[in-house]
Design a protein around this motif. Structure first.
Motif, mmCIF file in Angstrom:
data_model
loop_
_atom_site.group_PDB
_atom_site.id
_atom_site.type_symbol
_atom_site.label_atom_id
_atom_site.label_comp_id
_atom_site.label_asym_id
_atom_site.label_seq_id
_atom_site.Cartn_x
_atom_site.Cartn_y
_atom_site.Cartn_z
ATOM 1 N N TRP A 12 10.885 36.596 45.915
ATOM 2 C CA TRP A 12 9.829 36.612 46.917
ATOM 3 C C TRP A 12 8.465 36.351 46.297
ATOM 4 O O TRP A 12 8.275 36.484 45.095
ATOM 5 C CB TRP A 12 9.808 37.936 47.687
ATOM 6 N N THR A 13 7.545 35.963 47.161
ATOM 7 C CA THR A 13 6.142 35.812 46.763
ATOM 8 C C THR A 13 5.296 36.666 47.711
ATOM 9 O O THR A 13 5.739 37.022 48.808
ATOM 10 C CB THR A 13 5.673 34.350 46.860
ATOM 11 N N GLU A 14 4.073 36.977 47.291
ATOM 12 C CA GLU A 14 3.183 37.766 48.133
ATOM 13 C C GLU A 14 1.791 37.149 48.160
ATOM 14 O O GLU A 14 1.368 36.532 47.188
ATOM 15 C CB GLU A 14 3.090 39.221 47.640
ATOM 16 N N GLU A 15 1.126 37.318 49.287
ATOM 17 C CA GLU A 15 -0.241 36.823 49.413
ATOM 18 C C GLU A 15 -1.072 37.782 50.261
ATOM 19 O O GLU A 15 -0.557 38.467 51.148
ATOM 20 C CB GLU A 15 -0.251 35.430 50.048
ATOM 21 N N ASP A 16 -2.357 37.846 49.947
ATOM 22 C CA ASP A 16 -3.294 38.623 50.749
ATOM 23 C C ASP A 16 -3.538 37.890 52.065
ATOM 24 O O ASP A 16 -3.682 36.661 52.081
ATOM 25 C CB ASP A 16 -4.637 38.768 50.032
ATOM 26 N N VAL A 17 -3.610 38.641 53.141
ATOM 27 C CA VAL A 17 -3.914 38.041 54.433
ATOM 28 C C VAL A 17 -4.921 38.917 55.174
ATOM 29 O O VAL A 17 -5.099 40.092 54.858
ATOM 30 C CB VAL A 17 -2.645 37.864 55.303
ATOM 31 N N MET A 18 -5.574 38.332 56.149
ATOM 32 C CA MET A 18 -6.477 39.061 57.037
ATOM 33 C C MET A 18 -6.191 38.609 58.459
ATOM 34 O O MET A 18 -5.982 37.420 58.707
ATOM 35 C CB MET A 18 -7.939 38.779 56.684
ATOM 36 N N PHE A 19 -6.174 39.553 59.394
ATOM 37 C CA PHE A 19 -6.082 39.192 60.806
ATOM 38 C C PHE A 19 -6.961 40.145 61.603
ATOM 39 O O PHE A 19 -7.433 41.162 61.080
ATOM 40 C CB PHE A 19 -4.626 39.208 61.301
ATOM 41 N N VAL A 20 -7.211 39.815 62.845
ATOM 42 C CA VAL A 20 -8.123 40.626 63.652
ATOM 43 C C VAL A 20 -7.387 41.233 64.837
ATOM 44 O O VAL A 20 -6.436 40.653 65.373
ATOM 45 C CB VAL A 20 -9.328 39.807 64.151
ATOM 46 N N SER A 21 -7.849 42.407 65.221
ATOM 47 C CA SER A 21 -7.389 43.068 66.438
ATOM 48 C C SER A 21 -8.624 43.605 67.142
ATOM 49 O O SER A 21 -9.212 44.597 66.700
ATOM 50 C CB SER A 21 -6.420 44.205 66.114
ATOM 51 N N GLY A 22 -9.053 42.917 68.198
ATOM 52 C CA GLY A 22 -10.315 43.273 68.825
ATOM 53 C C GLY A 22 -11.445 43.100 67.828
ATOM 54 O O GLY A 22 -11.537 42.070 67.154
ATOM 55 N N PRO A 23 -12.294 44.119 67.663
ATOM 56 C CA PRO A 23 -13.411 44.003 66.725
ATOM 57 C C PRO A 23 -13.030 44.339 65.279
ATOM 58 O O PRO A 23 -13.863 44.245 64.383
ATOM 59 C CB PRO A 23 -14.408 45.030 67.256
ATOM 60 N N THR A 24 -11.763 44.720 65.060
ATOM 61 C CA THR A 24 -11.334 45.205 63.745
ATOM 62 C C THR A 24 -10.687 44.105 62.919
ATOM 63 O O THR A 24 -9.816 43.378 63.417
ATOM 64 C CB THR A 24 -10.338 46.373 63.910
ATOM 65 N N GLU A 25 -11.109 43.990 61.655
ATOM 66 C CA GLU A 25 -10.454 43.088 60.707
ATOM 67 C C GLU A 25 -9.478 43.906 59.871
ATOM 68 O O GLU A 25 -9.850 44.935 59.312
ATOM 69 C CB GLU A 25 -11.481 42.417 59.803
ATOM 70 N N LEU A 26 -8.240 43.437 59.797
ATOM 71 C CA LEU A 26 -7.187 44.178 59.115
ATOM 72 C C LEU A 26 -6.672 43.387 57.923
ATOM 73 O O LEU A 26 -6.341 42.195 58.046
ATOM 74 C CB LEU A 26 -6.047 44.479 60.092
#
Length: 358
Positions: A12-26
């Motif tokens: 496997w490989t891994e990567e950092d990700v970002m996504f949004v839920s309403g005003p929140t960045e996760l």
């Protein structure tokens, strides 16, 4: 959003990700098989502890479930790690929106099979699986692990009773603990759930701090602002009682320190909404494949009752793709003597692999 490689193994490989839920960045980590994409995918949902990407529990799940050929997303809860926002005052509906945002984020990626994104959720995350699948038809499957089939209020009362018994409390001490936990539930509800049972048990047990609560909660019917001080008085009165060990009065008092009589009404309403969430309202609408997993020795929830309710509610939904597995001697985290129950990860991987083939 932006990604960067963070790790890899032979499989496997891994990567950092970002996504949004309403005003929140996760912020999260997406673990993917090394085989050519696109892959089906699964989102890991925390329990009430609201952990982060560095949690051993969720990291181990990522590295085991990726063996099924699914990409696995784990992420920091709001206010944890690089995620913005806060979990303070969040409702289960807030968490459901967050889970759906995670699914939609994966569906937007070219390396993910958009129609094959599902949810795995532990404990409270099991409720979120149910709610998200009932609300959003883009959820392809769910795997609730130790996800109760009862309301949070019922689950909490059961937890206190079972943990008190396991600690060797006398029947009188268990009765006091259960009575007080039911009262603490009723304090946050707009209409009491346990009034009759509490009044009956109080008469049997005799005098104690519950007497004052019954008077101001059921008879005087104080406004939330007045209940605020009375609630603190009650928690202070019981916090050092041996039978109150599993009521966690000290932690609840810490929560009250950050509140005021004026804000208590809103917090009370939020807590009450969480306590009355009923799986019947969601499981009866879930028509996607379900793998429900329980530990036979789970002291946090009524396992046999939850299994029966899952079967009943999913049957009412007409769902014929339901598998339920109970692991002998396993606890709430499906651990036996601190280690994953034998066959736990294999069960999920094999189920997911069959699902991907179908």
């Amino acid at each position: 959003m932006g990604t960067a490689s963070t790790g890899e193994s032979e499989t496997w490989t891994e990567e950092d990700v970002m996504f949004v839920s309403g005003p929140t960045e996760l912020s999260g980590i997406l673990t993917q098989p090394i085989e050519k994409s696109p892959h089906p995918a699964i989102v890991l949902l925390h329990g009430s502890e609201r952990a982060g990407i560095d949690s051993t529990f969720y990291t181990e799940h990522s590295h085991n479930l990726v063996k099924s050929g699914h990409a696995v997303l784990r992420y920091d809860s709001p206010g944890v790690g690089r995620s913005t926002g806060s979990v303070i005052g969040e409702s289960l509906e807030d968490r459901t929106r967050e889970a759906i945002s995670a699914v939609r984020y994966l569906q937007s990626r070219e390396d993910i099979v958009s129609e094959a994104v599902g949810l795995w959720g532990h404990s409270q995350g099991g409720w979120i699986c149910q709610m998200a699948a009932a609300e959003y038809d883009g959820v392809a499957f769910i795997i609730p692990v130790s996800g109760p089939g009862v309301t949070p209020a019922q689950q909490e009362v059961h937890r206190v009773e079972m943990q008190s018994r396991a600690a060797g409390f006398t029947e009188d001490e268990v009765a006091k603990a259960v009575l007080m936990r039911r009262l603490l539930v009723d304090i946050v509800l707009p209409e009491p759930m346990f009034k009759e049972a509490n009044m009956d048990d109080a008469r049997l047990i005799g005098s104690g701090p519950w007497g004052n609560v019954i008077e101001w909660l059921y008879h005087e019917k104080l406004e939330p602002e007045s209940q605020f001080a009375k609630s603190i008085e009650t928690l202070v009165a019981i916090k050092d009682e041996s039978w109150a060990r599993f009521l966690f009065a000290e932690q609840i008092l810490q929560m009250f320190e950050g509140l005021s009589p004026e804000t208590w009404g809103n917090v009370k309403a939020s807590l009450g909404a969480v306590m009355t969430v009923d799986p019947e309202n969601f499981l009866t609408k879930v028509k996607v494949p379900v793998l429900a997993i329980f530990g036979e020795a789970d002291a946090y929830l009524p396992v046999a009752k939850s299994v029966d309710l899952y079967r009943r509610y999913l049957g009412e939904a007409g769902n014929e793709e339901v598998a339920i597995r109970i692991f002998s001697d396993a606890d709430h985290a499906i651990l036996v003597d601190g280690d994953p129950a034998s066959g736990y990860y294999d069960t999920i991987v094999e189920w997911l692999s069959r699902l991907a083939l179908s």
